[in-house]
Scaffold this active site. Structure first.
Site, PDB file in Angstrom:
ATOM      1  N   HIS A  83      11.410  -9.844 -12.398  1.00 51.86           N
ATOM      2  CA  HIS A  83      10.403  -8.919 -11.886  1.00 51.86           C
ATOM      3  C   HIS A  83      10.419  -7.662 -12.743  1.00 51.86           C
ATOM      4  CE1 HIS A  83       7.753  -6.850  -9.119  1.00 51.86           C
ATOM      5  NE2 HIS A  83       8.522  -5.796  -9.287  1.00 51.86           N
ATOM      6  N   ASP A 162       4.456  -6.550   4.113  1.00 59.99           N
ATOM      7  CA  ASP A 162       4.335  -5.734   2.903  1.00 59.99           C
ATOM      8  C   ASP A 162       2.871  -5.446   2.590  1.00 59.99           C
ATOM      9  OD1 ASP A 162       5.239  -4.494   0.385  1.00 59.99           O
ATOM     10  OD2 ASP A 162       4.101  -6.134  -0.479  1.00 59.99           O
ATOM     11  N   ARG A 169       0.742   2.795   2.921  1.00 57.72           N
ATOM     12  CA  ARG A 169       1.445   3.742   2.029  1.00 57.72           C
ATOM     13  C   ARG A 169       0.475   4.333   1.014  1.00 57.72           C
ATOM     14  NH1 ARG A 169       5.530   0.049  -0.637  1.00 57.72           N
ATOM     15  NH2 ARG A 169       5.973   1.862  -1.913  1.00 57.72           N
ATOM     16  N   SER A 184       9.693  -3.458  -0.653  1.00 51.60           N
ATOM     17  CA  SER A 184       8.425  -4.127  -0.931  1.00 51.60           C
ATOM     18  C   SER A 184       8.619  -5.188  -2.023  1.00 51.60           C
ATOM     19  CB  SER A 184       7.405  -3.065  -1.369  1.00 51.60           C
ATOM     20  OG  SER A 184       6.284  -3.632  -1.968  1.00 51.60           O
ATOM     21  N   LYS A 188       9.172  -9.691  -1.362  1.00 48.46           N
ATOM     22  CA  LYS A 188       8.307 -10.699  -1.975  1.00 48.46           C
ATOM     23  C   LYS A 188       9.110 -11.634  -2.881  1.00 48.46           C
ATOM     24  CE  LYS A 188       5.622  -7.329  -3.111  1.00 48.46           C
ATOM     25  NZ  LYS A 188       4.649  -6.325  -3.475  1.00 48.46           N
TER      26      LYS A 188
END
Ligand code: URA
Length: 444
Positions: A83, A162, A169, A184, A188
């Site tokens: 990620h 999320d 947010r 968050s 995922k």
């Protein structure tokens, strides 16, 4: 459960909340039992008072189990994903996923779309005509087992809390808060069914985290959550002050990725890609060390195996593989104009502001201002000169790809404002900074 107003009050006063309390709150919010105005107040209270590591882990757990958690146990091998916290010109996933899969480590990758100045892997993949990212979970599992790599978008079933919280947010000025960002991202990633994770935490002008201290904190928080959930997690801190590689925008970045998969050396891009690949191959158990993993990854590029895997991936997901073999034939790829060095200038590129260039590329059509906007798949910027390169009078500095031809002069001006030219060359700082694993930092 305590009344929501009591939780808001408690957080506002700096109380540390227990795991069950946080889990109940997120469950109730996902089920539409808590109104947005109360959740907004809670988010701001948490933002201002902070969440400790246990509260952050509880939040992640609650967000993760708000939806489906995929089980990939029947797929052989250690499943490893990467990620990136996001940047400009960051096309690493397009090269890395097939590369690591070609070396024998299964890569289940669920990615996001571009938003604001930063690009998104899904939009890049979808710039390959026909490429589908909307596979269901059964297809996702099957393709991973058959091919060793699958690249899709977030399904409605993954971490629905999320999705709801992120939208809230976004409109309550509570995005830039490390516990929220970490929960968050990790909710995922953990839902994908991975066994281990490598994180590319970007730092600098074009990154979410502008300072090294913030980026380190985010890396530690993300990796700490991964380890808490039993998933070995390595984080690399990499520089995002200038765009990664030469291409910015969806198809321009696919073209650059194809070239790298075929062996082109774009040094900064491949340095980051190989470093991440080395970690993934080590965590995946096919290399004895990250360094050995880098050597394996280099061989998979040199042999053509990585490119071949990318071709297979694109074919299985419905993309036009002819575009990979002949990227120059992609309709709409030709630049609308170029930026040329100022008359009489001789010197060097001493800065390329990643944020300003990402914003410019977005204006030119490659990105979106809100999640409802469409992107132009071929829009973007291809740098001809990168940081530290010498510049002669009349040299082309960049190609501009856009449908907004009436704006070309404005874009040229914005490009020149985003870069700095100097008479003397300045040292170029390395992309790779530090590496974090199991509570320890070391230089990368
Ligand atoms: N990316 C995410 O997925 N979530 C955040 O909160 C920030 C970046």
């Amino acid at each position: 459960m305590r009344a929501v107003i009591d939780l808001i009050y408690a957080k506002r006063e700096g109380e540390t909340l227990g795991r069950e309390t946080i889990e109940h709150l997120i469950e109730a919010y996902t089920a539409d039992e808590v109104p947005d105005y109360q959740m907004s107040a809670f988010l701001m209270a948490a933002f201002l008072q902070g969440l400790d590591a246990d509260e952050t882990a509880a939040l992640t757990h609650a967000m993760l189990y708000s939806g489906e958690v995929l089980d990939l146990a029947e797929v052989a091998g250690v499943k490893v994903d990467k990620h990136s916290t996001g940047g400009v010109g960051d096309k690493v996933s397009l090269i890395l996923a097939p590369l690591v899969a070609a070396c024998g480590v299964p890569v289940p990758m669920i990615s996001g779309r571009s938003l604001g100045h930063s690009g998104g892997t899904l939009d890049k993949l979808e710039s390959i005509p026909g490429f589908r990212t909307d596979l269901d979970t059964q297809q996702y599992r099957q393709q991973l087992a058959d091919l060793g790599v699958v690249m899709i978008g977030q399904t409605a079933e993954i971490a629905p809390a999320d999705r709801k919280l992120y939208a809230l947010r976004d409109v309550t000025a509570t995005v830039e808060f490390i516990p929220f960002i970490a929960a968050s991202i990790m909710s995922k990633k953990l839902a994908e069914g991975i066994d281990a994770l490598v994180l590319d935490v970007k730092v600098g002008k074009g990154a979410f985290m502008k300072t090294e201290a913030q980026a380190r904190k985010l890396a530690e928080t993300l990796a700490g959550i991964g380890e808490d959930f039993g998933k070995p997690t390595v984080a690399l801190l990499t520089d995002m002050n200038t765009p990664l590689g030469y291409a910015i925008g969806n198809w321009p970045e696919v073209e650059e990725s194809i070239a790298c998969l075929k062996g082109a050396d774009v040094p900064d891009l491949m340095e980051v890609t190989y470093a991440l690949a080395g970690e993934m191959l080590w965590l995946g158990g096919v290399a004895d060390s990250p360094e050995a993993g880098i050597a394996q990854a280099q061989s998979a590029i040199a042999s053509g195996a990585a490119f071949e895997k990318f071709v297979e991936l694109v074919e299985v997901q419905g993309g036009d593989v002819n575009m990979l073999h002949h990227p120059g034939q992609r309709p709409g790829r030709e630049p609308a104009g170029e930026v040329v060095a100022p008359d009489g200038f001789e010197g060097y590129i001493t800065d390329l502001d990643a944020l300003a260039l990402g914003q410019l590329s977005t204006r030119m059509g490659s990105g979106r201002a809100t999640s409802a906007d469409a992107v132009d798949p071929t829009a973007g910027i291809t740098l001809v000169k990168h940081l530290g390169d010498p510049v002669q009078p009349d040299d082309t500095l960049a190609h501009l790809h856009t449908r907004h031809v009436a704006q070309l002069d404005a874009y040229r001006q914005a490009f020149m404002e985003a870069i700095t030219l100097g008479e003397e060359a300045e040292p170029v700082s390395p992309r790779l900074r530090d590496r974090y694993y199991r509570g320890a930092w070391q230089s990368a």
